[in-house]
Design an enzyme around this catalytic site. Structure first.
Site, short mmCIF file in Angstrom:
data_model
loop_
_atom_site.label_atom_id
_atom_site.label_comp_id
_atom_site.label_asym_id
_atom_site.label_seq_id
_atom_site.Cartn_x
_atom_site.Cartn_y
_atom_site.Cartn_z
CB THR A 134 -0.90 -0.01 1.26
OG1 THR A 134 -1.48 1.27 1.43
CG2 THR A 134 -0.10 -0.31 2.52
CG ASP A 135 -1.12 5.00 -0.95
OD1 ASP A 135 -1.67 4.34 -0.04
OD2 ASP A 135 -1.70 5.92 -1.57
CD GLU A 136 -3.47 3.37 4.18
OE1 GLU A 136 -3.42 3.37 5.42
OE2 GLU A 136 -4.51 3.13 3.54
CE1 TYR A 159 -3.16 -2.65 5.74
CE2 TYR A 159 -3.23 -0.30 5.22
CZ TYR A 159 -3.20 -1.62 4.80
OH TYR A 159 -3.21 -1.92 3.46
CE LYS A 163 0.30 -4.59 2.94
NZ LYS A 163 -0.05 -5.93 2.39
NE ARG A 223 -6.80 8.07 3.29
CZ ARG A 223 -6.33 8.95 4.17
NH1 ARG A 223 -5.90 10.13 3.74
NH2 ARG A 223 -6.27 8.64 5.45
P1 NAD Z 1 -9.38 -7.49 2.36
O1 NAD Z 1 -9.37 -7.23 3.83
O2 NAD Z 1 -10.63 -7.25 1.59
O3 NAD Z 1 -8.98 -9.04 2.09
C1 NAD Z 1 -7.95 -9.67 2.78
C2 NAD Z 1 -8.09 -11.17 2.56
O4 NAD Z 1 -7.02 -11.81 3.27
C3 NAD Z 1 -9.39 -11.76 3.09
O5 NAD Z 1 -9.96 -12.62 2.14
C4 NAD Z 1 -8.95 -12.53 4.34
O6 NAD Z 1 -9.77 -13.68 4.61
C5 NAD Z 1 -7.54 -12.94 3.96
N1 NAD Z 1 -6.71 -13.19 5.15
C6 NAD Z 1 -6.57 -12.42 6.24
N2 NAD Z 1 -5.74 -13.01 7.14
C7 NAD Z 1 -5.32 -14.17 6.56
C8 NAD Z 1 -4.45 -15.21 6.99
N3 NAD Z 1 -3.85 -15.18 8.19
N4 NAD Z 1 -4.22 -16.26 6.15
C9 NAD Z 1 -4.84 -16.32 4.94
N5 NAD Z 1 -5.71 -15.36 4.51
C10 NAD Z 1 -5.93 -14.30 5.31
O7 NAD Z 1 -8.16 -6.68 1.80
P2 NAD Z 1 -7.99 -5.92 0.39
O8 NAD Z 1 -8.52 -4.55 0.52
O9 NAD Z 1 -8.47 -6.79 -0.69
O10 NAD Z 1 -6.40 -5.80 0.31
C11 NAD Z 1 -5.62 -6.85 -0.27
C12 NAD Z 1 -4.16 -6.45 -0.22
O11 NAD Z 1 -3.95 -5.24 -0.93
C13 NAD Z 1 -3.63 -6.20 1.20
O12 NAD Z 1 -2.33 -6.72 1.29
C14 NAD Z 1 -3.64 -4.69 1.32
O13 NAD Z 1 -2.64 -4.24 2.23
C15 NAD Z 1 -3.32 -4.28 -0.10
N6 NAD Z 1 -3.84 -2.96 -0.52
C16 NAD Z 1 -5.14 -2.63 -0.31
C17 NAD Z 1 -5.62 -1.40 -0.76
C18 NAD Z 1 -7.07 -1.00 -0.61
O14 NAD Z 1 -7.45 0.11 -0.98
N7 NAD Z 1 -7.95 -1.88 -0.12
C19 NAD Z 1 -4.75 -0.51 -1.41
C20 NAD Z 1 -3.42 -0.89 -1.61
C21 NAD Z 1 -2.97 -2.12 -1.17
P1 TYD Z 2 -10.73 4.01 4.44
O1 TYD Z 2 -11.69 3.59 3.37
O2 TYD Z 2 -10.81 3.36 5.78
O3 TYD Z 2 -9.27 3.86 3.81
P2 TYD Z 2 -7.82 4.37 4.40
O4 TYD Z 2 -7.97 4.83 5.78
O5 TYD Z 2 -7.01 3.13 4.29
O6 TYD Z 2 -7.40 5.46 3.47
O7 TYD Z 2 -10.90 5.58 4.66
C1 TYD Z 2 -10.77 6.49 3.60
C2 TYD Z 2 -10.91 7.89 4.17
O8 TYD Z 2 -12.24 8.06 4.68
C3 TYD Z 2 -9.98 8.14 5.36
O9 TYD Z 2 -9.50 9.48 5.30
C4 TYD Z 2 -10.87 7.95 6.56
C5 TYD Z 2 -12.23 8.39 6.07
N1 TYD Z 2 -13.40 7.70 6.69
C6 TYD Z 2 -14.44 8.46 7.24
O10 TYD Z 2 -14.43 9.71 7.22
N2 TYD Z 2 -15.50 7.78 7.82
C7 TYD Z 2 -15.55 6.42 7.87
O11 TYD Z 2 -16.53 5.86 8.44
C8 TYD Z 2 -14.48 5.67 7.28
C9 TYD Z 2 -14.49 4.16 7.32
C10 TYD Z 2 -13.43 6.35 6.70
#
Ligand code: NAD
Ligand code: TYD
Length: 353
Positions: A134-136, A159, A163, A223
């Site tokens: 992630t970019d975070e 988090y 990562k 974001r």
């Molecule tokens: P998500 O929470 O929707 O899915 C995570 C999956 O991992 C789930 O299916 C869960 O069951 C599985 N999991 C969790 N713990 C596990 C374990 N111990 N063993 C096996 N499986 C396990 O997450 P996402 O949003 O799809 O993110 C996927 C990846 O992409 C992550 O690594 C996250 O850091 C990265 N990422 C997410 C975003 C975003 O915007 N959501 C952006 C950039 C990178």
């Molecule tokens: P989120 O979707 O949790 O992603 P991330 O924190 O990983 O960027 O949140 C996106 C933005 O929205 C973040 O600035 C937090 C804000 N947010 C709210 O204002 N209310 C909410 O209930 C949630 C879940 C997020």
């Protein structure tokens, strides 16, 4: 059936993982795709129901932190490559319960790296360990500037710290053991099958149910949003063409202040639900800010564009509109994932039912 590659994808029952699994299963019938997922609250086999009977797809329920389970699966399948997405992924949950993030994201990644090394050590040719991040990890920006691949790490939530640790471990295995790794760091994703604890699906769900929209602080945090299928297409390109040992930032130059995004969402949903203009905006409720809330994320994806020719395919309004349509056509999915344990999480997180 013989396959040209056997690929382990972790976290394929989650949001982004399900899109990556679907893309690889459908686009590469010569690859055997094994989706490994623990099925935590965020993992849902409904997310990949459409491909579950494809001949090049298998599912294994397992935990990436369990060394012997992972060893056994490597023995069984002899994976040529790993695309690692499994993680705990929600910042708010990491504030409430940081240790599960350390366990899954750090120990889990370390376990996969170790077992890949054990299995591949005699021959790294045509092997690849792709770590999705992630970019975070880069921290928080002020009004100016972008994250590049050279930006120093400065994670600020449990988090992002977990990562960042996992990214460091992946690079350590490259430098120490020459494990053939590649990494990417992507901005916020949106799209179908997104668990409604994250901003966009949570607010779509609340608008449809006419529930309050809890905006943290003043709603001024920024974001950089990317359609999930564009993230999956970037992962495809990087997996096949990215250089070993390299990191690629992924993003679509699409920055939104939270409150502006929420207002756009409200407007589009009023139109789609045939509600009078302004109905959904009245649901906006400013609530206590997130602890340590990062102000702004913004990705510079020049390297990925110039080196590998990747570009996002969708403009944001179009993507958001398609996304809302998907949730409105899949309300049973929303009802199912928001029943049971979700209700308890929601009440504890927002202190409102
Ligand atoms: P998500 O929470 O929707 O899915 C995570 C999956 O991992 C789930 O299916 C869960 O069951 C599985 N999991 C969790 N713990 C596990 C374990 N111990 N063993 C096996 N499986 C396990 O997450 P996402 O949003 O799809 O993110 C996927 C990846 O992409 C992550 O690594 C996250 O850091 C990265 N990422 C997410 C975003 C975003 O915007 N959501 C952006 C950039 C990178
Ligand atoms: P989120 O979707 O949790 O992603 P991330 O924190 O990983 O960027 O949140 C996106 C933005 O929205 C973040 O600035 C937090 C804000 N947010 C709210 O204002 N209310 C909410 O209930 C949630 C879940 C997020």
């Amino acid at each position: 059936m013989t396959f040209s590659k056997t690929i382990l994808i972790t976290g394929g029952a989650g949001f982004i993982g399900s899109h990556v699994v679907r893309r690889f299963v459908n686009n590469y019938p010569n690859y055997h795709i094994i989706n490994l997922d623990k099925l935590t609250y965020a993992g849902n086999l409904e997310n990949i129901k459409d491909i579950e009977h494809q001949p090049n797809y298998s599912f294994e329920r397992a935990d990436i932190t369990e060394l012997e389970q992972i060893r056994q699966l490597f023995q069984q399948y002899q994976f040529d490559a790993v695309i690692h997405l499994a993680a705990e992924s929600h910042v708010d949950r990491s504030i409430t319960d940081p240790l599960i993030f350390v366990k899954t994201n750090v120990l889990g990644t370390g376990t996969l790296l170790q077992v890949a090394k054990e299995n591949w050590k005699d021959n790294y040719e045509d092997k690849r360990f792709y770590h999705v991040s992630t970019d975070e990890v880069y921290g928080s920006l002020g009004d100016e500037g972008f994250f590049t691949e050279e930006t120093p790490y400065d994670p600020r939530s449990p988090y992002s710290a977990s990562k960042a640790s996992s990214d460091h471990l992946v690079r350590a295995f490259y430098h120490t053991y020459h494990l053939p790794v590649v990494l990417s760091n992507c901005s916020n994703n949106y799209g179908s099958f997104h668990f409604p604890e994250k901003l966009i699906p949570l607010f779509i769900n609340n608008i449809r149910l006419m529930k309050p929209l809890p905006v943290y602080g003043q709603g001024v945090n920024v974001r950089d949003w990317l359609w999930v299928e564009d993230h999956a297409s970037a992962i495809d390109v990087i997996f096949h063409k990215g250089r070993v040992g390299e990191t690629y930032n992924i993003g679509g130059h699409n920055e939104w202040k939270n409150i502006d995004l929420v207002k756009l969402l409200c407007r589009l949903m009023d139109e789609k639900l045939d509600r009078p203009a302004g109905t959904s905006e009245q649901l906006i409720t400013y609530v206590k800010d997130r602890a340590g809330h990062d102000m702004r994320y913004a990705i510079d994806a020049t390297k990925l564009k110039e080196e590998l020719g990747w570009m996002p395919s969708l403009q944001f309004e179009e993507g958001l509109s398609k996304t809302i349509d998907w949730y409105l056509s899949n309300q049973t999915w929303l009802d199912n994932v928001t029943s049971g344990a979700y209700q308890k999480y929601y009440e504890e997180q927002y202190q409102i039912a």
